[in-house]
Write an enzyme that holds these catalytic residues in place. Structure first.
Site, PDB file in Angstrom:
ATOM      1  N   GLU A 157     -13.753   6.113   2.813  1.00  0.00           N
ATOM      2  CA  GLU A 157     -14.737   5.265   3.509  1.00  0.00           C
ATOM      3  C   GLU A 157     -15.474   6.079   4.580  1.00  0.00           C
ATOM      4  O   GLU A 157     -16.690   5.977   4.743  1.00  0.00           O
ATOM      5  CB  GLU A 157     -14.042   4.053   4.131  1.00  0.00           C
ATOM      6  N   GLU A 176      -5.213   1.729  -1.740  1.00  0.00           N
ATOM      7  CA  GLU A 176      -4.954   0.434  -1.108  1.00  0.00           C
ATOM      8  C   GLU A 176      -4.180  -0.513  -2.031  1.00  0.00           C
ATOM      9  O   GLU A 176      -3.261  -1.206  -1.594  1.00  0.00           O
ATOM     10  CB  GLU A 176      -6.280  -0.231  -0.697  1.00  0.00           C
TER      11      GLU A 176
HETATM   12  C1  1HE Z   1       0.338   9.447   7.438  1.00  0.00           C
HETATM   13  C2  1HE Z   1      -0.649   9.063   6.510  1.00  0.00           C
HETATM   14  C3  1HE Z   1      -1.290   7.814   6.727  1.00  0.00           C
HETATM   15  C4  1HE Z   1       0.128  10.971   5.914  1.00  0.00           C
HETATM   16  N1  1HE Z   1      -0.897   7.082   7.789  1.00  0.00           N
HETATM   17  N2  1HE Z   1       0.672   8.688   8.480  1.00  0.00           N
HETATM   18  N3  1HE Z   1      -3.659   6.159   2.780  1.00  0.00           N
HETATM   19  C5  1HE Z   1      -2.757   6.526   1.859  1.00  0.00           C
HETATM   20  O1  1HE Z   1      -2.170   5.725   1.182  1.00  0.00           O
HETATM   21  C6  1HE Z   1      -2.486   7.988   1.756  1.00  0.00           C
HETATM   22  C7  1HE Z   1      -1.137   8.287   2.386  1.00  0.00           C
HETATM   23  N4  1HE Z   1      -0.845   9.709   2.461  1.00  0.00           N
HETATM   24  C8  1HE Z   1      -0.509  10.454   1.385  1.00  0.00           C
HETATM   25  O2  1HE Z   1      -0.554  10.028   0.239  1.00  0.00           O
HETATM   26  C9  1HE Z   1      -0.096  11.853   1.649  1.00  0.00           C
HETATM   27  O3  1HE Z   1       0.378  11.931   3.001  1.00  0.00           O
HETATM   28  C10 1HE Z   1      -1.196  12.919   1.468  1.00  0.00           C
HETATM   29  C11 1HE Z   1      -1.513  13.053  -0.016  1.00  0.00           C
HETATM   30  C12 1HE Z   1      -2.456  12.585   2.244  1.00  0.00           C
HETATM   31  C13 1HE Z   1      -0.682  14.277   1.995  1.00  0.00           C
HETATM   32  O4  1HE Z   1       0.577  14.570   1.384  1.00  0.00           O
HETATM   33  P1  1HE Z   1       1.555  15.621   2.051  1.00  0.00           P
HETATM   34  O5  1HE Z   1       2.741  15.808   1.137  1.00  0.00           O
HETATM   35  O6  1HE Z   1       0.801  16.856   2.447  1.00  0.00           O
HETATM   36  O7  1HE Z   1       2.023  14.976   3.448  1.00  0.00           O
HETATM   37  P2  1HE Z   1       3.147  13.850   3.746  1.00  0.00           P
HETATM   38  O8  1HE Z   1       4.510  14.522   3.796  1.00  0.00           O
HETATM   39  O9  1HE Z   1       3.012  12.675   2.876  1.00  0.00           O
HETATM   40  O10 1HE Z   1       2.743  13.394   5.209  1.00  0.00           O
HETATM   41  C14 1HE Z   1       2.814  14.285   6.320  1.00  0.00           C
HETATM   42  C15 1HE Z   1       2.833  13.444   7.566  1.00  0.00           C
HETATM   43  O11 1HE Z   1       1.598  12.735   7.675  1.00  0.00           O
HETATM   44  C16 1HE Z   1       3.918  12.381   7.545  1.00  0.00           C
HETATM   45  O12 1HE Z   1       4.318  12.148   8.888  1.00  0.00           O
HETATM   46  P3  1HE Z   1       5.727  12.712   9.442  1.00  0.00           P
HETATM   47  O13 1HE Z   1       5.760  12.254  10.883  1.00  0.00           O
HETATM   48  O14 1HE Z   1       6.780  12.112   8.583  1.00  0.00           O
HETATM   49  O15 1HE Z   1       5.667  14.218   9.300  1.00  0.00           O
HETATM   50  C17 1HE Z   1       3.192  11.161   7.039  1.00  0.00           C
HETATM   51  O16 1HE Z   1       3.779   9.954   7.437  1.00  0.00           O
HETATM   52  C18 1HE Z   1       1.843  11.352   7.726  1.00  0.00           C
HETATM   53  N5  1HE Z   1       0.786  10.627   7.042  1.00  0.00           N
HETATM   54  N6  1HE Z   1      -0.760  10.015   5.576  1.00  0.00           N
HETATM   55  C19 1HE Z   1       0.048   7.520   8.624  1.00  0.00           C
HETATM   56  N7  1HE Z   1      -2.247   7.362   5.919  1.00  0.00           N
HETATM   57  C20 1HE Z   1      -9.512  -0.060   7.138  1.00  0.00           C
HETATM   58  S1  1HE Z   1      -8.562  -0.281   5.738  1.00  0.00           S
HETATM   59  C21 1HE Z   1      -8.283   1.308   5.070  1.00  0.00           C
HETATM   60  C22 1HE Z   1      -7.140   1.244   4.139  1.00  0.00           C
HETATM   61  C23 1HE Z   1      -6.592   2.584   3.791  1.00  0.00           C
HETATM   62  O17 1HE Z   1      -7.005   3.603   4.258  1.00  0.00           O
HETATM   63  S2  1HE Z   1      -5.288   2.563   2.698  1.00  0.00           S
HETATM   64  C24 1HE Z   1      -5.001   4.232   2.314  1.00  0.00           C
HETATM   65  C25 1HE Z   1      -3.933   4.813   3.179  1.00  0.00           C
END
Ligand code: 1HE
Length: 268
Positions: A122, A142
């Site tokens: 977005e 989502e």
């Molecule tokens: C996060 C987030 C996040 C990572 N919110 N903390 N978005 C998603 O569903 C995508 C979610 N993220 C992922 O699928 C993956 O993290 C990635 C593909 C982006 C990257 O993977 P990777 O293996 O490099 O990293 P990771 O081990 O998953 O995450 C590393 C850290 O980033 C980890 O935190 P830590 O404290 O445990 O080290 C994760 O929790 C953090 N992290 N993504 C919070 N999204 C207005 S409405 C909009 C609606 C949406 O956007 S829905 C889509 C949400």
């Protein structure tokens, strides 16, 4: 010269001024994959609300680390356990930021790499030009997360790729990358090297256009797309009247008339 005071006091955004008033705006929370928390969105609102007044010529929007942006900060959202009204207001701040981007009149070139997902897509879709590279991938997770969009995907992502492709992305979690993504319109450029290099080149080029011309391109076109054809034609005539008679354009027009300006040629 960009107003230096304007560039101070940001925590989530790293701001770096380059030549010609280009500012590189980097989401700077790579340890959380640049997930959009409340503070990041507030800083996007602040930056893009003031960028034109501060004489920012063009923006390159990027993410620190390997990923552009992982979308909504799901952990913050989960911990806050928001009410419907609370989350509506969160979404309204996202819209404030993204509308300031799309309609604000300052050209924004997004340098996309790694994940451009959910709210990250977005955010990217509110830029005027998107450059992707071979690491870039797009998704709307989502549906799988049990939520819905809230930052304009229903409008801008649909606009880029069509309503039914957007529905498929959010329904099935489909991932687009590479040439297929570019062909669909998720990015205007797919480059072999790093997206940042091409984004900087493009930003430098567009920053050399006249500011009023860029303002019209990066504001009026979006407004006109919201109008009826009849009203858009009228508005286009008004904007054309102002922009096409600006004194600063005369030297460029004269250079064309004198045959000293570059001609438009096909690519080599
Ligand atoms: C996060 C987030 C996040 C990572 N919110 N903390 N978005 C998603 O569903 C995508 C979610 N993220 C992922 O699928 C993956 O993290 C990635 C593909 C982006 C990257 O993977 P990777 O293996 O490099 O990293 P990771 O081990 O998953 O995450 C590393 C850290 O980033 C980890 O935190 P830590 O404290 O445990 O080290 C994760 O929790 C953090 N992290 N993504 C919070 N999204 C207005 S409405 C909009 C609606 C949406 O956007 S829905 C889509 C949400």
């Amino acid at each position: 010269m960009v107003d230096q005071a304007f560039l101070q006091g940001f925590e989530r955004l790293d701001l770096e001024e380059r030549d010609n008033g280009v500012v590189v705006v980097t989401l700077n929370r790579p340890e959380k994959r640049n997930a959009l928390d409340v503070l990041t969105v507030e800083e996007l609102v602040r930056f893009f609300s003031g960028a034109h007044q501060a004489k920012v010529g063009a923006v390159v929007l990027a993410g620190a680390g390997d990923h552009f942006c992982a979308g909504l900060d799901l952990v913050e959202h989960w911990k806050a356990d928001r009410s419907p009204a609370d989350f509506m207001h969160v979404c309204l701040r996202w819209h404030e930021a993204f509308n300031k981007m799309e309609y604000g009149g300052v050209p924004i070139i997004a340098a996309l790499k790694g994940a451009v997902v959910g709210g990250g897509l977005e955010l990217a879709s509110a830029a005027h030009v998107r450059v992707m590279d071979n690491t870039t991938y797009f998704a709307l997770p989502e549906g799988q997360r049990g939520i819905f969009t809230g930052g304009g995907a229903t409008i801008r992502v649909s606009d880029m790729i069509g309503k039914y492709r957007m529905i498929d992305m959010i329904l099935t979690g489909r991932v687009y990358q590479g040439q297929e993504a570019a062909d669909l319109g998720l990015a205007q450029y797919l480059v072999e090297g790093a997206s940042m290099d091409r984004a900087l080149e493009l930003a430098d080029k567009v920053a050399q256009n006249l500011p009023l011309t860029n303002f019209a391109i990066c504001s009026a076109i979006s407004h006109m797309n919201n109008m009826s054809g009849l009203d858009a034609a009228y508005a286009e005539a008004m904007v054309g009247g102002i922009v096409n008679t600006q004194p600063a354009a005369r030297a460029r027009l004269e250079a064309f008339a004198n045959k000293t300006a570059a001609r438009v040629r096909p690519n080599e």
